[in-house]
Design a protein around this motif. Structure first.
Motif, short mmCIF file in Angstrom:
data_model
loop_
_atom_site.label_atom_id
_atom_site.label_comp_id
_atom_site.label_asym_id
_atom_site.label_seq_id
_atom_site.Cartn_x
_atom_site.Cartn_y
_atom_site.Cartn_z
N GLY A 105 0.75 -1.07 0.06
CA GLY A 105 -0.28 0.02 0.16
C GLY A 105 0.87 1.24 0.08
O GLY A 105 0.58 2.16 -0.61
N ALA A 106 1.88 1.10 0.83
CA ALA A 106 2.85 2.43 0.88
C ALA A 106 3.63 2.72 -0.69
O ALA A 106 3.90 3.79 -0.78
N LYS A 107 3.52 1.48 -1.47
CA LYS A 107 4.09 1.99 -2.94
C LYS A 107 3.02 2.33 -3.83
O LYS A 107 3.31 2.48 -4.89
N ALA A 108 1.84 2.29 -3.42
CA ALA A 108 0.76 2.31 -4.45
C ALA A 108 0.76 3.67 -5.10
O ALA A 108 0.66 3.46 -6.42
N ILE A 109 0.96 4.54 -4.59
CA ILE A 109 1.17 6.19 -5.26
C ILE A 109 2.52 6.54 -5.78
O ILE A 109 2.64 6.75 -6.81
N VAL A 130 -4.29 -2.70 -4.48
CA VAL A 130 -3.49 -3.44 -3.91
C VAL A 130 -4.05 -4.32 -2.70
O VAL A 130 -3.66 -5.68 -2.87
N ALA A 131 -5.02 -3.65 -2.07
CA ALA A 131 -5.94 -4.61 -1.14
C ALA A 131 -6.74 -5.73 -1.91
O ALA A 131 -6.61 -6.84 -1.38
N VAL A 177 -5.64 0.41 6.35
CA VAL A 177 -4.08 0.40 6.37
C VAL A 177 -3.48 0.72 5.07
O VAL A 177 -2.60 1.83 5.25
N ALA A 178 -3.79 0.20 4.04
CA ALA A 178 -3.24 0.46 3.01
C ALA A 178 -3.29 1.95 2.35
O ALA A 178 -2.54 2.59 1.82
N PHE A 179 -4.71 2.34 2.60
CA PHE A 179 -5.20 3.85 2.18
C PHE A 179 -4.13 4.79 3.00
O PHE A 179 -3.37 5.74 2.59
#
Lengths: 281, 244
Positions: A105-109, A130-131, A177-179
């Protein structure tokens, strides 16, 4: 007529201004195909990059369970939870879902900079993808976990059917958490360096490898604290469902549901508030 | 001005953009003035640019390197926040810039699907558009390869083909065509004119005055962050070429 009046007269909106929550939700719903397709493509890319492909999906937690199980099994000596191998396997396999949402999630953006900079779409689609990806990965992982449990002598009971219900709360929690990590790394790029450590610390403090009630029998305050620990609650319920003789606090069902809904809604709003910010350097 | 007859689509209202840059060492000539430039330095990239873009317009943006063209385009999509002023638009524009694939690890084919879905197409619409997109990008042989293996020209072609499949309200093309070959450029210029004629507004940043003359009916000339001239293509391009 000034330019801003002209803009207002023709219904032009300030560029980059974040849409209202309602219209944002609608835009996300319209991108549902994008989210699911993105998740599926990413799975297939990950499987292509390694020779063993999808096998790594459960080989990694299996090896983790083996290594940590051995080390902590020896370290804990007499404090080991009953039925230790099954205890560790359930802990490690289920923790993997959280840890993946947390780190991916931390790498999503930040990891999709060019996509974000080129095309206009609601950015929350990326951590959502990601989720979804991790949820889809969860299927085969749970199947392998079930096989391992059967090898360890735990035959399926009717209780096993409740696991998917538990996963609903857990998925909501992990998506939230991913958001949150997706937005945080946009503000603080250094977090990508720190997050693996935090994930590690959470791994050691979520009762993945030890029995909280047994280890902290002399510290009731610590046990009280763990009763509010969202990941510990999920692991505790899961163990009780899958390992016939364990018992759990039935209130945990309510707590996990609350944790799930609150983290999801809170994370969504937390991410949406900074919608203007994504893609900027 | 016939502002009342035409529909404004983009309004850029006195936009200033400042970058905080961490500079190290000395800038050339700075030592004479007795000051080093170590530390944070502010670069004033846009100094109060204003204009109104209307429906059915294709606007060329020209100027020397570092004149603020790309900064202006990024401000128009909201990627660079203005220090002063504001940009208003009827919808969020899509920006096609040079460099980098959309999703580098995925094949060209999957980039088409995901790019299309991100732009708001239905899955079935993409299926029917796919062959056209591949043919437009002339990537039939390579469409199954990961996009990171493409040359910059091929990446630009595919990105443009995906984005141009949609009838945009506002499309910004920032030198994305300059890496393509001549044939591709001619075809994409044709597509830009089509988008414009169907009530779209296109911005084209380019150093090729031929491209600008062929596609744009209005040109904005920037110099050192200021708007020097804004008017019909022939007039502005002539003045620009005379100034060099």
């Amino acid at each position: 007529m000034s330019m801003s009046e002209l803009a207002a007269a023709h219904g032009l909106k300030r560029v980059g201004a974040r849409p209202r929550l309602g219209s944002y939700l609608r835009q996300v719903w319209e991108r549902r195909q994008f989210i699911i397709t993105m998740a599926r493509y990413r799975i297939s890319v990950e499987n292509q990059n390694n020779r063993l492909g999808a096998v790594w999906l459960f080989l990694k937690p299996l090896l983790n369970a083996l290594v940590y199980g051995l080390i902590f099994g020896v370290l804990q000596g007499g404090n080991r939870p009953d039925d230790y191998p099954a205890y560790v396997v359930i802990g490690v396999f289920l923790y993997e879902f959280f840890s993946k949402c947390f780190s991916q999630g931390a790498k999503a953006i930040t990891g999709n900079r060019f996509l974000v900079q080129s095309l206009a779409f609601p950015r929350i689609a990326l951590p959502l993808a990601v989720a979804v990806q991790e949820l889809l990965n969860q299927g085969p992982m749970l199947a392998v976990m079930a096989i391992v449990l059967m090898v360890l002598g735990h035959w399926p009971t009717w209780d096993w059917l409740l696991l998917p219900v538990l996963l609903i709360s857990y998925t909501l929690f992990n998506t939230g958490v991913a958001f949150i990590t997706a937005r945080l790394t946009v503000h603080f790029r250094d977090l990508t360096q720190i997050l693996p450590f935090i994930s590690r610390i959470l791994f050691y403090t979520s009762g993945v490898l030890f029995n909280v009630d047994k280890l902290f029998a002399n510290h009731p305050a610590v046990i009280q604290l763990f009763n509010w620990h969202p990941i510990y609650q999920v692991l505790d319920i899961a163990r009780s469902l899958l390992m016939t003789h364990a018992s759990y606090n039935p209130m945990f069902w309510l707590y996990t549901a609350l944790w799930g809904v609150c983290t999801f809604v809170g994370g969504f709003i937390f991410f949406w508030v900074a919608e203007e910010r994504y893609g900027r350097e | 001005m016939d502002a009342n007859e035409r529909t404004p689509v983009v309004i850029v209202d006195g936009v200033h953009v400042k970058y905080q840059v961490f500079a190290s060492g000395k800038a050339v000539g700075a030592s004479k003035l007795g000051r080093t430039t170590r530390g944070v330095r502010t670069v004033h990239a846009l100094k109060g640019v204003s204009f109104v873009a209307y429906e059915n317009e294709s606007i060329g943006v020209i100027g020397a390197n570092g004149s603020g063209k790309s900064t202006l385009m990024r401000a128009m999509v909201g990627l660079t926040p203005p220090a002063e002023g504001a940009v208003f638009a009827s919808s969020r524009p899509n920006l096609l810039g040079v460099g980098a694939a959309l999703l580098p690890d995925l094949s060209g084919d999957r980039n088409i699907v995901l790019g299309g879905l991100a732009l708001g197409f239905e899955r079935s619409e993409i299926e029917s558009l796919r062959d056209d997109i591949v043919a437009f990008a002339e990537l039939e042989e390579f469409i199954d390869l990961p996009m990171r293996t493409y040359s910059s020209g091929m990446q630009a072609r595919l990105k443009f083909a995906i984005a141009a499949a949609k009838q945009h309200e506002i499309l910004i093309v920032d030198e994305a065509l300059s890496v393509g070959d001549k044939r591709f450029r001619a075809r994409s210029e044709g597509r830009i004119r089509e988008i414009r004629d169907n009530a779209g507004t296109v911005f084209l940043v380019s150093h090729s005055m031929t491209s600008i003359r062929d596609t744009c009916d209005r040109v904005i000339w920037l110099h050192k962050g200021e708007l020097v001239m804004d008017g019909p293509t022939a007039e502005v391009v002539t003045a620009y070429e005379a100034s060099r």
